[in-house]
Design an enzyme around this catalytic site. Structure first.
Site, mmCIF file in Angstrom:
data_model
loop_
_atom_site.group_PDB
_atom_site.id
_atom_site.type_symbol
_atom_site.label_atom_id
_atom_site.label_comp_id
_atom_site.label_asym_id
_atom_site.label_seq_id
_atom_site.Cartn_x
_atom_site.Cartn_y
_atom_site.Cartn_z
ATOM 1 N N TRP A 1 0.892 -1.161 0.000
ATOM 2 C CA TRP A 1 0.000 0.000 0.000
ATOM 3 C C TRP A 1 0.926 1.205 0.000
ATOM 4 O O TRP A 1 1.612 1.471 0.988
ATOM 5 C CB TRP A 1 -0.887 -0.038 1.235
ATOM 6 C CG TRP A 1 -2.012 0.957 1.259
ATOM 7 C CD1 TRP A 1 -3.257 0.803 0.729
ATOM 8 C CD2 TRP A 1 -2.015 2.240 1.891
ATOM 9 N NE1 TRP A 1 -4.028 1.917 0.978
ATOM 10 C CE2 TRP A 1 -3.282 2.814 1.691
ATOM 11 C CE3 TRP A 1 -1.054 2.968 2.599
ATOM 12 C CZ2 TRP A 1 -3.627 4.074 2.163
ATOM 13 C CZ3 TRP A 1 -1.393 4.223 3.074
ATOM 14 C CH2 TRP A 1 -2.672 4.767 2.854
ATOM 15 N N ASN B 1 7.357 -4.215 6.056
ATOM 16 C CA ASN B 1 6.249 -3.346 6.490
ATOM 17 C C ASN B 1 6.825 -2.322 7.450
ATOM 18 O O ASN B 1 7.694 -2.672 8.246
ATOM 19 C CB ASN B 1 5.191 -4.129 7.275
ATOM 20 C CG ASN B 1 4.346 -5.001 6.391
ATOM 21 O OD1 ASN B 1 4.494 -4.992 5.179
ATOM 22 N ND2 ASN B 1 3.477 -5.770 7.015
ATOM 23 N N GLU C 1 -21.217 7.277 12.586
ATOM 24 C CA GLU C 1 -20.779 5.988 12.059
ATOM 25 C C GLU C 1 -21.532 5.647 10.763
ATOM 26 O O GLU C 1 -20.944 5.138 9.804
ATOM 27 C CB GLU C 1 -20.967 4.896 13.124
ATOM 28 C CG GLU C 1 -20.748 3.463 12.675
ATOM 29 C CD GLU C 1 -19.355 3.177 12.140
ATOM 30 O OE1 GLU C 1 -18.495 4.070 12.153
ATOM 31 O OE2 GLU C 1 -19.145 2.054 11.662
ATOM 32 N N LYS D 1 -19.771 4.887 7.217
ATOM 33 C CA LYS D 1 -20.003 3.658 6.450
ATOM 34 C C LYS D 1 -20.453 4.018 5.045
ATOM 35 O O LYS D 1 -19.984 3.443 4.078
ATOM 36 C CB LYS D 1 -21.089 2.783 7.095
ATOM 37 C CG LYS D 1 -20.754 2.018 8.339
ATOM 38 C CD LYS D 1 -19.804 0.880 8.172
ATOM 39 C CE LYS D 1 -18.374 1.358 8.294
ATOM 40 N NZ LYS D 1 -17.753 1.313 9.590
ATOM 41 N N LYS E 1 -7.304 -1.881 5.649
ATOM 42 C CA LYS E 1 -7.985 -2.374 6.848
ATOM 43 C C LYS E 1 -7.288 -1.902 8.108
ATOM 44 O O LYS E 1 -7.931 -1.527 9.082
ATOM 45 C CB LYS E 1 -8.030 -3.907 6.805
ATOM 46 C CG LYS E 1 -8.742 -4.542 7.986
ATOM 47 C CD LYS E 1 -10.226 -4.269 7.950
ATOM 48 C CE LYS E 1 -10.971 -4.821 9.143
ATOM 49 N NZ LYS E 1 -12.278 -4.172 9.314
HETATM 50 C C1 F6R Z 1 -14.078 2.315 9.031
HETATM 51 C C2 F6R Z 1 -12.914 1.717 9.632
HETATM 52 C C3 F6R Z 1 -11.839 2.615 10.129
HETATM 53 C C4 F6R Z 1 -11.208 2.036 11.398
HETATM 54 C C5 F6R Z 1 -9.993 2.867 11.813
HETATM 55 C C6 F6R Z 1 -9.387 2.386 13.118
HETATM 56 O O1 F6R Z 1 -15.014 1.358 8.670
HETATM 57 O O2 F6R Z 1 -12.798 0.529 9.714
HETATM 58 O O3 F6R Z 1 -12.288 3.904 10.336
HETATM 59 O O4 F6R Z 1 -12.158 2.038 12.416
HETATM 60 O O5 F6R Z 1 -9.019 2.788 10.805
HETATM 61 O O6 F6R Z 1 -9.020 1.041 13.014
HETATM 62 P P1 F6R Z 1 -8.798 0.151 14.298
HETATM 63 O O7 F6R Z 1 -10.091 -0.028 14.970
HETATM 64 O O8 F6R Z 1 -8.221 -1.128 13.780
HETATM 65 O O9 F6R Z 1 -7.824 0.910 15.156
#
Ligand code: F6R
Length: 594
Positions: free
Chosen positions: A71, A97, A467, A471, A589
């Site tokens: 990425w 990474n 939220e 989404k 992700k």
């Molecule tokens: C949106 C989404 C992101 C994550 C954010 C934090 O659907 O998934 O906004 O919530 O990147 O990610 P985590 O929870 O893994 O720290």
């Protein structure tokens, strides 16, 4: 974001690497590549999907290799910038990474010493440093290389003359899979599920020499023992299981997620967590730290802790907290992160800890970075979440925050017990929404025609409006804004027209009447109005264009039901618009860069 895989053993490495990379696709990437080592080094890499690369691969009998999905951070997506990267001799390949902060300086030094670089990446200095230090002992060469690197990394090295894989980690996760006469490496366990359930999680500054017969882990030049663990996730849990998309599957898993959380929390024992730590926080205050969807979970968490536990709470976006002057030594700092690897959240928790805060991590991933930093961890146990858009992990975070509020509650035990009793009904109520999901589709078909939408609410459901908007924008690419309904008159009203639908989340609580007043004002501007309302609400029919019903529920828990509705609305709208739902453009992700 970037993902690493590797294999050494008795089987052909190529199909295993390709399969493992496919399992990491969900992280989001723009280019990919593999290096295989038989008698010579073979390198295949390009921009685009793994399936495209796979079509161009010819059979290769090599039994060891490494692979990567990239990425882009340093340099645009291109074949040259894709990993693996080689040294000048072409005998050393590296996948990485993380971010090498001093790469520019190292590159200039190495160039002056005669090394040639072909990419714009920070990673390419690593194979060149190994080449520089290599004089027959690969381990020593990698040690010297690590000493020169400033930044974060998880990297894997393949060398033509050494029948091993060498890996090292600092601030980026790396896990080793143990098989029978074979070993695997991956940046997250999803890549290993098809091959083994036995894993070793490397710790900070670990360095490992891996063969088909085992692993030797070294830290600060001393051999160390790392416990072998069983992966708690099944192979099926990371497959679509007949659903069109992972996101839909994960939305439908939510009754189970809530059920599991209840089973775990109902006794108020909360997986062995020291509740005193939270109770002590009552006199001090709680600092909630997170990003994205997880941040919206903390916004509800703040209201719950203030309302139920009567604790003063600050919910901060981790990336902002990291550069703020906020002094926080007397707080309990709670970092909330699905992946446990979000760089800003990990950094924020470290900052809070260094200020003297007690720390708690709420995460879905075992042995993740925030759980290593925190004094204690509350695992949300939602199972692997493959869709880039967080769904079930958000619900699981909400459950953890409800539990945190109730378990540190100032509310009488009797009231607390009756609330827990009501929580027992939640899985069935969520299931009812899912059973009637088709009724949401016409609303999504309507929304799919617009380019701008607003999600509004008040009180406990305001975070769900935020939220819902997130989404909607991330998977349908419709510009969506979440708003506190009372705020809309302070500027946003200028945008309200028949071309800006409003999705309003209502709840029969103390915000209901004033929210309806706000909605009437919006309706007077001719907006198409979709409301989410209780099945018992008759009033709303009088002026909403569409009403999506949720089962009657104690308003305290309505955010859990409304969450499922906004997820479905976004999902069906994105499907209607033909979007790439599980892997939205430009998104990853787990966001492991600042
Ligand atoms: C949106 C989404 C992101 C994550 C954010 C934090 O659907 O998934 O906004 O919530 O990147 O990610 P985590 O929870 O893994 O720290």
């Amino acid at each position: 974001m970037c993902g690493i895989v590797g294999y050494i053993g008795y089987r052909e490495a190529q199909p295993i690497l390709v399969d493992s990379l496919e399992k990491l696709e969900y992280r989001g990437y723009d280019s990919c590549g593999i290096a295989l080592c038989g008698s010579t080094m073979i390198l295949r890499k390009d921009v685009g999907r793994i399936t495209e690369l796979e079509k161009r691969l010819s059979r290769c009998e090599a039994h060891r290799g490494i692979g990567h999905i990239r990425w882009a951070t340093h340099g645009k997506p291109s074949q040259a910038n894709a990993h693996p990267h080689l040294d000048c001799t072409g005998k050393i390949a590296v996948v990485h990474n993380g971010v090498i902060i001093n790469f520019q300086q190292l590159r200039e030094q190495l160039t002056a010493e005669g090394h040639h670089f072909y990419s714009d990446t920070d990673t390419e200095v690593i194979p060149h440093l190994i080449e520089k230090y290599y004089s027959g002992d690969l381990e020593q060469a990698v040690y010297h290389t690590i000493a020169d690197l400033v930044g974060s990394f998880a990297f894997a090295v393949l060398h033509e003359e050494n029948d091993v894989l060498i890996v090292a980690r600092k601030e980026s996760p790396l896990v080793i899979g143990i098989g029978d006469k074979e070993s695997f490496i991956a940046s997250d366990v999803s890549a290993l599920l098809n091959h083994t359930s036995r894993v070793i999680y490397l710790e900070e500054n670990d360095f490992a020499v891996i063969t088909g017969n085992g692993v030797r882990v070294v830290n600060q030049r001393h051999k160390v023992w790392r416990k072998e663990r069983e992966i708690p996730w099944s192979v099926e849990s990371a497959q679509k299981g007949g659903y069109e998309h992972f996101m839909l599957k994960e939305i439908y898993e939510q009754p189970t997620v809530v059920q599991n959380a209840l089973r775990e929390y109902l006794s108020l024992s909360g997986n062995g967590l020291n509740i005193d730590m939270i109770k002590n926080a009552r006199t001090r205050g709680v600092l909630l730290l997170a990003c994205g969807t997880s941040y919206y979970a903390t916004l509800l968490g703040k209201q719950l802790l203030e309302k139920i536990a009567k604790v003063p709470v600050w919910a901060e976006v981790a990336s902002e907290f990291n550069y703020s002057e906020m002094v926080s030594e007397r707080f309990l700092a709670v970092a909330v992160s699905q992946s446990g690897e979000t760089s800003d959240t990990v950094k924020a928790l470290k900052k809070a800890k260094s200020m003297g805060c007690m720390t708690l991590a709420i995460t879905n991933v075992l042995e993740s970075s925030i759980s290593r930093v925190a004094d204690q961890t509350l695992y949300t146990r939602a199972g692997p979440e493959i869709g880039v858009a967080a769904t079930k992990s958000f619900t699981a975070q909400l459950m953890a925050l409800y539990w945190l509020a109730l378990s540190s509650s100032a509310v009488e035990m009797q009231i607390c017990q009756s609330l827990l009793q009501e929580m027992r009904l939640l899985p069935d109520k969520i299931q009812q929404i899912l059973d009637n999901a088709e009724r949401i589709i016409p609303c999504s078909q309507l929304l799919a025609q617009f380019e701008h939408v607003f999600f509004v609410s008040r009180g406990l459901n305001f975070p769900i409006a935020l939220e819902g908007a997130l989404k909607m924008k991330e998977i349908s690419y419709i510009h969506a804004e979440g708003y506190a309904a009372g705020e809309t008159k302070h500027g946003t009203f200028a945008l309200l027209t028949p071309k800006t639908p409003v999705i309003a989340i209502t709840s029969p609580d103390n915000t209901y009447d004033v929210l309806l007043t706000n909605l009437r004002e919006m309706k007077a501007r001719d907006v198409p109005l979709i409301t989410i309302a209780s099945e018992n609400d008759q009033e709303i029919d009088k002026f909403a264009d569409e009403v999506i019903r949720i089962p009657d529920v104690n308003p305290l828990f309505s955010p859990l039901l409304n969450t499922v509705v906004v997820q479905l609305l976004a999902y069906y709208t994105a499907r209607e618009r033909g979007c790439s739902i599980d892997m939205p453009r430009n998104l990853a992700k787990s966001v492991t860069v600042e």
